[in-house]
Design an enzyme around this catalytic site. Structure first.
Site, PDB file in Angstrom:
ATOM      1  N   GLY A  14       4.903   4.912  37.599  1.00  0.00           N
ATOM      2  CA  GLY A  14       6.249   5.294  37.203  1.00  0.00           C
ATOM      3  C   GLY A  14       6.452   6.789  37.127  1.00  0.00           C
ATOM      4  O   GLY A  14       7.556   7.291  37.387  1.00  0.00           O
TER       5      GLY A  14
ATOM      6  N   VAL B  36      -6.340  -0.585  36.626  1.00  0.00           N
ATOM      7  CA  VAL B  36      -7.332   0.281  37.274  1.00  0.00           C
ATOM      8  C   VAL B  36      -6.620   1.132  38.313  1.00  0.00           C
ATOM      9  O   VAL B  36      -6.118   0.622  39.310  1.00  0.00           O
ATOM     10  CB  VAL B  36      -8.446  -0.551  37.946  1.00  0.00           C
TER      11      VAL B  36
ATOM     12  N   LYS C   8     -12.793  17.844  27.248  1.00  0.00           N
ATOM     13  CA  LYS C   8     -14.197  18.257  27.193  1.00  0.00           C
ATOM     14  C   LYS C   8     -14.443  19.436  28.130  1.00  0.00           C
ATOM     15  O   LYS C   8     -15.140  20.396  27.779  1.00  0.00           O
ATOM     16  CB  LYS C   8     -15.112  17.090  27.579  1.00  0.00           C
TER      17      LYS C   8
ATOM     18  N   ARG D 218       3.826  25.056   2.850  1.00  0.00           N
ATOM     19  CA  ARG D 218       3.429  26.363   2.326  1.00  0.00           C
ATOM     20  C   ARG D 218       2.135  26.250   1.530  1.00  0.00           C
ATOM     21  O   ARG D 218       1.291  27.127   1.578  1.00  0.00           O
ATOM     22  CB  ARG D 218       4.533  26.940   1.445  1.00  0.00           C
TER      23      ARG D 218
ATOM     24  N   HIS E 174       6.658  13.787 -11.406  1.00  0.00           N
ATOM     25  CA  HIS E 174       5.204  13.781 -11.261  1.00  0.00           C
ATOM     26  C   HIS E 174       4.675  12.375 -10.962  1.00  0.00           C
ATOM     27  O   HIS E 174       3.694  11.918 -11.551  1.00  0.00           O
ATOM     28  CB  HIS E 174       4.531  14.374 -12.495  1.00  0.00           C
TER      29      HIS E 174
ATOM     30  N   GLY F 107      15.022  18.276 -12.745  1.00  0.00           N
ATOM     31  CA  GLY F 107      14.116  18.656 -11.661  1.00  0.00           C
ATOM     32  C   GLY F 107      13.358  17.488 -11.069  1.00  0.00           C
ATOM     33  O   GLY F 107      12.314  17.676 -10.432  1.00  0.00           O
TER      34      GLY F 107
ATOM     35  N   ASN G 207      -3.020   3.942 -18.008  1.00  0.00           N
ATOM     36  CA  ASN G 207      -2.535   2.683 -18.569  1.00  0.00           C
ATOM     37  C   ASN G 207      -1.016   2.730 -18.701  1.00  0.00           C
ATOM     38  O   ASN G 207      -0.473   3.707 -19.202  1.00  0.00           O
ATOM     39  CB  ASN G 207      -3.166   2.444 -19.941  1.00  0.00           C
TER      40      ASN G 207
ATOM     41  N   ARG H 292      -4.418   1.953 -24.025  1.00  0.00           N
ATOM     42  CA  ARG H 292      -3.143   1.263 -23.882  1.00  0.00           C
ATOM     43  C   ARG H 292      -2.277   1.429 -25.125  1.00  0.00           C
ATOM     44  O   ARG H 292      -1.054   1.527 -25.044  1.00  0.00           O
ATOM     45  CB  ARG H 292      -3.419  -0.216 -23.592  1.00  0.00           C
TER      46      ARG H 292
ATOM     47  N   ASP I 146      -4.100  -4.346 -30.981  1.00  0.00           N
ATOM     48  CA  ASP I 146      -3.476  -3.118 -31.500  1.00  0.00           C
ATOM     49  C   ASP I 146      -2.376  -2.599 -30.583  1.00  0.00           C
ATOM     50  O   ASP I 146      -1.324  -2.132 -31.042  1.00  0.00           O
ATOM     51  CB  ASP I 146      -4.527  -2.039 -31.765  1.00  0.00           C
TER      52      ASP I 146
ATOM     53  N   ARG J  72      -2.672  -8.207 -12.072  1.00  0.00           N
ATOM     54  CA  ARG J  72      -2.748  -6.864 -12.650  1.00  0.00           C
ATOM     55  C   ARG J  72      -2.164  -5.846 -11.684  1.00  0.00           C
ATOM     56  O   ARG J  72      -2.239  -6.018 -10.470  1.00  0.00           O
ATOM     57  CB  ARG J  72      -4.213  -6.516 -12.942  1.00  0.00           C
TER      58      ARG J  72
END
Length: 538
Positions: A48, A77, A149, A227, A290, A319, A432, A452, A492, A534
């Site tokens: 092509g 080929v 190469k 940068r 973040h 921001g 956590n 946690r 807790d 989890r």
């Protein structure tokens, strides 16, 4: 066994008299070939590519006339022949190589222009297995590697973006290409074949269900040099892997400054999170700082969702990154631009919304073209010293899970809806993770803590701060639900959520002390469901 070098000096300038062109991407091809021909370079081509050059009126030799052999096996080929690879690999200043060329009638090839079958695009489009296999290029990479190469004598052009640089070098050096450019192009060519082979091998592994192949290659194409990285002393660049997943890599940047390393990281986190929310069901907005959400909300409109998300933590939102699960409209845009925002990312935007954002010239607006599929498989890669950690993308979706009520009290319909919302968000919070939700809005987020219970308390404290900023008498964690990305190892953490005012809990379960935690929930009158899944996110 390594092959020793003959230490033949490498010439600086090498003339281009004969070029082989065989490309899949024909962008700029005719102009490049015409510029070569105008300098007296003889053109050789295949299939092509040859047809396109001939149609443009250029004189071009068919590869079959070079090999003395027709293209066979549906074109599989055609270039795998000594007359081609001898012409590419011969060291022109080596007497033995020159003698071999003369003996076998091999002519040197001074420039190769090859880009490969569009394998990545083909499989990204959902091609079947047979089509994928047929689009694995063999001759192209072989010629590319051979020419690269032997860059001491051959100029290897693998990217249409380099056509102008090659023509400029030929014009500046009287038809010759300098070694410095040949080296640059050779490095780029090896990187291209490496990325190509990585794409093929990873696709192949997926097709046969091999999750841990003996060799794992990760490749990408440079999208942007930055940068700096996370900090000014770190170099950084952004590479696209070719995976067809809507997000930062597919986005058009409509306006604003160039994206930084941290911008891209945070924007990806924001868009992956908001993509958990089906736009057919609801409008959703996520505000990220973040790489952690500081506010996520659903609403009947994007504006309503944004206002609710912002109220969760208006201080941290300053921001931040704003991600939307539906096209940005003017009403939402007017609200978002009221405070300093780094990036807005959405599937699309109305022209009116684009015009509103344009008032803030440094605000980046990214339009992805669609939402990321939270269920789609894929790879997640992290570097460690001397290695890579590779895992499957976390494609677990709470709507697909068999939720198990483990307490005496079952959640109400509203609690259950909020529990699912909270677990969607927790999936995208650094572990956590503790997330409080009320009425389709995060009201407290605790992220990245070593315990946690600390995450639960921090999230509650953030809710208190938000209530104070809004002039509310009590924090919105009163009457909220809470999600934990992993099980509560002790009661807790659960009790900290109770103290914050949570009435229902969603967590994976699986702790050795599940019975103790369930008992504490029952005593507090909580409803609690286990997900069995989890969502650690380190």
């Amino acid at each position: 066994m390594a092959v020793a070098s003959k230490r033949i000096p490498v010439p600086d300038l090498v003339p281009v008299k004969r070029a082989l062109l065989s490309v899949s991407d024909k962008t700029g091809l005719v102009a490049f070939a015409a510029a070569l021909a105008s300098r007296g370079v003889a053109l050789i081509s295949t299939g092509g590519t040859r047809a396109a050059l001939a149609e443009a009126g250029l004189e071009v030799t068919d590869i079959s006339d070079v090999t003395g052999f027709p293209e066979i096996m549906d074109g599989r080929v055609k270039t795998l022949h000594p007359n081609v690879h001898g012409g590419l690999l011969a060291i022109r200043d080596d007497a033995e190589h020159r003698a071999a060329m003369e003996t076998h009638g091999i002519e040197g090839i001074d420039l190769v222009c090859v880009n490969l079958y569009p394998f990545e695009e083909t499989v990204a489009g959902g091609a079947d297995y047979a089509t994928g296999i047929e689009n694995i290029d063999i001759g192209g990479p072989a010629m590319t590697r051979a020419a690269a190469k032997n860059h001491a004598y051959v100029t290897m052009v693998s990217d249409p973006a380099d056509y102008d640089a090659v023509i400029a070098a030929l014009e500046e050096n009287d038809g010759q290409v300098p070694l410095s450019l040949r080296k640059q192009l050779a490095q780029k060519a090896f990187a291209r074949t490496a990325a190509y082979d990585a794409a093929v091998s990873n696709w192949f592994a997926g097709e046969i269900g091999e999750s841990a192949p003996a060799h794992r290659a990760i490749g990408g194409t440079l999208a942007e040099v930055m940068r700096y990285g996370e900090n000014p002393h770190q170099q950084a660049a952004f590479y696209k892997t070719g995976e067809h997943r809507f997000g930062v890599a597919t986005a058009r940047q409509i306006q604003g400054k160039a994206l930084s390393y941290n911008n891209i990281n945070d924007t990806d986190a924001a868009f992956e999170l908001v993509s958990e929310f089906d736009p057919v069901r609801t409008r959703a907005v996520a505000i990220i700082k973040h790489a952690n959400p500081c506010g996520v909300a659903e609403g009947e409109t994007l504006k309503a969702a944004y206002e609710k998300a912002l109220a969760c933590d208006p201080v941290s939102a300053f921001g931040g990154i704003v991600a939307l699960n539906a096209p940005l409209d003017a009403e939402a845009a007017e609200e978002i631009v009221k405070i300093f925002t780094e990036v807005i990312i959405a599937p699309d935007a109305s022209q009116e919304a684009i015009d509103i954002v344009a008032r803030k010239k440094n605000l980046r607006l990214l339009l992805t073209g669609g939402l990321a599929d939270p269920r789609a498989p894929g790879l997640a890669v992290k570097t460690v010293a001397g290695g890579l950690l590779v895992q499957g993308r976390d494609s677990g979706v709470v709507d697909d899970l068999d939720l198990k009520v483990v307490t005496k009290r079952a959640p109400s319909a509203q609690e259950l809806a909020d529990l699912k919302f909270a677990f969607r968000v927790a999936k995208h919070v650094k572990s956590n993770a503790i997330v409080y939700v009320k009425d389709g809005t995060t009201v407290g987020v605790g992220a990245g803590q070593m315990s946690r219970v600390d995450s639960a308390r921090i999230a509650a404290r953030k809710a208190e701060d938000a209530a104070e900023a809004a002039g509310a008498a009590t924090p919105l964690t009163r009457g909220s639900v809470v999600a934990s990305d992993a099980f509560f190892p002790f009661a807790d953490g659960l009790m900290a959520a109770v103290e914050a005012g949570a009435t229902a809990v969603i967590q994976p379960g699986g702790s050795m002390r599940d019975d103790e935690v369930i008992k504490a929930a029952d005593e507090a009158g909580l409803a609690m469901v286990f997900t069995g899944m989890r969502h650690f996110r380190h």
